[in-house]
Design a protein around this motif. Structure first.
Motif, PDB file in Angstrom:
ATOM      1  N   LEU A  82       8.563  -1.516  37.743  1.00 29.74           N
ATOM      2  CA  LEU A  82       8.414  -2.411  36.594  1.00 29.74           C
ATOM      3  C   LEU A  82       8.048  -3.827  37.027  1.00 29.74           C
ATOM      4  N   SER A  83       8.532  -4.223  38.188  1.00 30.75           N
ATOM      5  CA  SER A  83       8.256  -5.585  38.662  1.00 30.75           C
ATOM      6  C   SER A  83       6.784  -5.802  38.971  1.00 30.75           C
ATOM      7  N   LEU A  84       6.030  -4.714  39.079  1.00 29.06           N
ATOM      8  CA  LEU A  84       4.592  -4.808  39.350  1.00 29.06           C
ATOM      9  C   LEU A  84       3.787  -5.138  38.092  1.00 29.06           C
ATOM     10  N   LEU A  85       4.453  -5.084  36.927  1.00 25.72           N
ATOM     11  CA  LEU A  85       3.781  -5.287  35.648  1.00 25.72           C
ATOM     12  C   LEU A  85       4.092  -6.661  35.054  1.00 25.72           C
ATOM     13  N   SER A  86       3.274  -7.070  34.127  1.00 25.03           N
ATOM     14  CA  SER A  86       3.547  -8.303  33.367  1.00 25.03           C
ATOM     15  C   SER A  86       4.740  -8.036  32.452  1.00 25.03           C
ATOM     16  N   PRO A  87       5.448  -9.085  32.022  1.00 18.29           N
ATOM     17  CA  PRO A  87       6.599  -8.893  31.132  1.00 18.29           C
ATOM     18  C   PRO A  87       6.243  -8.086  29.879  1.00 18.29           C
ATOM     19  N   ARG A  88       5.090  -8.320  29.319  1.00 12.39           N
ATOM     20  CA  ARG A  88       4.689  -7.612  28.095  1.00 12.39           C
ATOM     21  C   ARG A  88       4.531  -6.116  28.364  1.00 12.39           C
ATOM     22  N   ARG A  89       3.869  -5.780  29.469  1.00 12.63           N
ATOM     23  CA  ARG A  89       3.677  -4.359  29.778  1.00 12.63           C
ATOM     24  C   ARG A  89       4.987  -3.689  30.208  1.00 12.63           C
ATOM     25  N   GLN A  90       5.873  -4.448  30.795  1.00 11.21           N
ATOM     26  CA  GLN A  90       7.197  -3.907  31.126  1.00 11.21           C
ATOM     27  C   GLN A  90       7.900  -3.431  29.861  1.00 11.21           C
ATOM     28  N   GLU A  91       7.846  -4.228  28.813  1.00 10.05           N
ATOM     29  CA  GLU A  91       8.508  -3.885  27.560  1.00 10.05           C
ATOM     30  C   GLU A  91       7.840  -2.688  26.883  1.00 10.05           C
ATOM     31  N   ILE A  92       6.529  -2.548  27.062  1.00  8.75           N
ATOM     32  CA  ILE A  92       5.833  -1.409  26.460  1.00  8.75           C
ATOM     33  C   ILE A  92       6.308  -0.098  27.070  1.00  8.75           C
ATOM     34  N   ILE A  93       6.394  -0.044  28.417  1.00 10.18           N
ATOM     35  CA  ILE A  93       6.673   1.214  29.108  1.00 10.18           C
ATOM     36  C   ILE A  93       8.168   1.473  29.291  1.00 10.18           C
ATOM     37  N   ARG A  94       9.010   0.466  29.093  1.00  5.21           N
ATOM     38  CA  ARG A  94      10.440   0.594  29.365  1.00  5.21           C
ATOM     39  C   ARG A  94      11.105   1.783  28.650  1.00  5.21           C
ATOM     40  N   PRO A  95      10.787   2.078  27.370  1.00  8.75           N
ATOM     41  CA  PRO A  95      11.428   3.209  26.706  1.00  8.75           C
ATOM     42  C   PRO A  95      11.235   4.547  27.437  1.00  8.75           C
ATOM     43  N   ALA A  96      10.088   4.724  28.085  1.00  7.34           N
ATOM     44  CA  ALA A  96       9.835   5.967  28.818  1.00  7.34           C
ATOM     45  C   ALA A  96      10.788   6.120  29.991  1.00  7.34           C
ATOM     46  N   PHE A  97      11.159   5.003  30.630  1.00  7.29           N
ATOM     47  CA  PHE A  97      12.089   5.044  31.750  1.00  7.29           C
ATOM     48  C   PHE A  97      13.538   5.149  31.281  1.00  7.29           C
ATOM     49  N   GLU A  98      13.819   4.588  30.129  1.00  8.24           N
ATOM     50  CA  GLU A  98      15.198   4.630  29.619  1.00  8.24           C
ATOM     51  C   GLU A  98      15.544   5.985  29.021  1.00  8.24           C
ATOM     52  N   HIS A  99      14.528   6.701  28.508  1.00  8.03           N
ATOM     53  CA  HIS A  99      14.747   8.021  27.916  1.00  8.03           C
ATOM     54  C   HIS A  99      13.695   9.002  28.434  1.00  8.03           C
ATOM     55  N   PRO A 100      13.694   9.288  29.743  1.00  7.67           N
ATOM     56  CA  PRO A 100      12.619  10.087  30.344  1.00  7.67           C
ATOM     57  C   PRO A 100      12.505  11.502  29.787  1.00  7.67           C
ATOM     58  N   ARG A 101      13.624  12.096  29.381  1.00  6.36           N
ATOM     59  CA  ARG A 101      13.575  13.472  28.866  1.00  6.36           C
ATOM     60  C   ARG A 101      12.743  13.562  27.585  1.00  6.36           C
ATOM     61  N   GLU A 102      12.668  12.469  26.841  1.00  6.62           N
ATOM     62  CA  GLU A 102      11.924  12.469  25.581  1.00  6.62           C
ATOM     63  C   GLU A 102      10.417  12.303  25.782  1.00  6.62           C
ATOM     64  N   PHE A 103      10.008  11.838  26.979  1.00  3.18           N
ATOM     65  CA  PHE A 103       8.597  11.514  27.203  1.00  3.18           C
ATOM     66  C   PHE A 103       7.928  12.362  28.275  1.00  3.18           C
ATOM     67  N   VAL A 104       8.711  13.124  29.038  1.00  2.00           N
ATOM     68  CA  VAL A 104       8.182  13.775  30.236  1.00  2.00           C
ATOM     69  C   VAL A 104       7.034  14.735  29.949  1.00  2.00           C
ATOM     70  N   LEU A 105       7.022  15.373  28.790  1.00  2.00           N
ATOM     71  CA  LEU A 105       5.979  16.348  28.463  1.00  2.00           C
ATOM     72  C   LEU A 105       4.845  15.756  27.618  1.00  2.00           C
ATOM     73  N   SER A 106       4.909  14.477  27.327  1.00  2.00           N
ATOM     74  CA  SER A 106       3.919  13.845  26.459  1.00  2.00           C
ATOM     75  C   SER A 106       2.577  13.655  27.170  1.00  2.00           C
TER      76      SER A 106
END
Length: 278
Positions: free
Chosen positions: A7-31
């Motif tokens: 996440l530290s490799l991203l801008s703050p805005r992009r961090q917030e966009i992708i953060r839900p996928a890391f916080e709830h990986p089971r919900e996104f893994v097959l997307s």
């Protein structure tokens, strides 16, 4: 690489966009990329740029990372709910449990490197001191391995509480060896003990169930064993099989020495006061 590092490799805005996928990986893994973008309220092109910005070689690699993350962060409720998918009857769940244990064992068989085990046996015999670290349920694995290595006359001790980990690891150095066992996200006392041992120059061996575990991050080498179960706990069938392999390797590394020791053990096992006699 850890989630925070990526996440530290991203801008703050992009961090917030992708953060839900890391916080709830089971919900996104097959997307798919499109489905993930829709759920994150962005577009597919931006999603791909975010994935590449976190140094994933492809979207499939990102999905694999989410899969590993879902394993590491799985709770007892997660595994219980997943295990109930085939039905709630006791016979069905009992069979599912055995089937999954067999699958865990097969995974160990396919991944096990006999030469790596032989090298570990050599290291155990040349180490000045050996400390086995594990807490909570994994303390049972540590105790099992400690018991057998003691019988082989190796300089081993276990550390299963925070205080034991702190004080035993503090004294270790370059001639010593640590084996740390922890699954999922990693128990703090075990990870911190392994990290400190690595900093002290100790040769560190990890046993865990996923490559993204902090155990793998701090260990010089790591053995992966699945603990998947259709119930709420963890199955230690595969970890116990790995420990049995390590014990067998150590027993045969210096076979004549082992037989000499076991002749002394035999006397106690036949006539010692510990054993009940009718």
């Amino acid at each position: 690489m850890s989630v925070s590092a990526r996440l530290s490799l991203l801008s703050p805005r992009r961090q917030e966009i992708i953060r839900p996928a890391f916080e709830h990986p089971r919900e996104f893994v097959l997307s798919s990329v499109r489905a993930l973008a829709e759920r994150l309220n962005t577009d597919p092109a931006t999603t791909v740029r975010i994935v590449r910005g976190m140094q994933f070689g492809s979207y499939r690699e990102f999905q694999h990372y989410l899969h590993e993350l879902s394993i590491a962060h799985a709770t007892s409720l997660d595994t219980m709910q997943t295990g109930s998918a085939r039905g709630f009857t006791i016979p069905t769940q009992a069979r599912a449990s055995v089937d999954l244990d067999l699958k865990n064992l097969e995974s160990l068989i396919h991944s096990l490197n006999p030469r790596q085990i032989a090298d570990l046996a050599r290291r155990l015999y040349t180490a000045k001191r050996i400390v086995l670290i594990g807490g909570d349920l994994a303390a049972n694995l540590v105790t099992f391995l400690e018991h057998h290595l003691i019988m082989l006359g190796l300089p081993v001790s276990s550390a299963t509480s925070p205080a034991e980990v702190v004080h035993k690891v503090r004294l270790l150095g370059k001639k010593d060896l640590v084996i740390a066992v922890s699954y999922g996200r990693g128990l703090r006392q075990t990870v911190e003990g392994l990290r400190q041992a690595r900093a002290n120059g100790v040769y560190c061996v990890g046993i865990t169930n996923t490559l993204i575990s902090p155990i793998n991050q701090f260990a010089h080498e790591c053995f992966l064993t699945s603990v998947n179960t259709p119930s709420f706990g963890a199955s230690y069938v595969a970890p116990m099989a790995l420990l049995n392999v390590i014990v067998v390797a150590c027993a045969n590394y210096k076979r004549s020495r082992t037989l000499t020791l076991l002749k002394k053990v035999e006397e106690e096992q036949r006539h010692g006061f510990r054993w009940y006699e009718s």
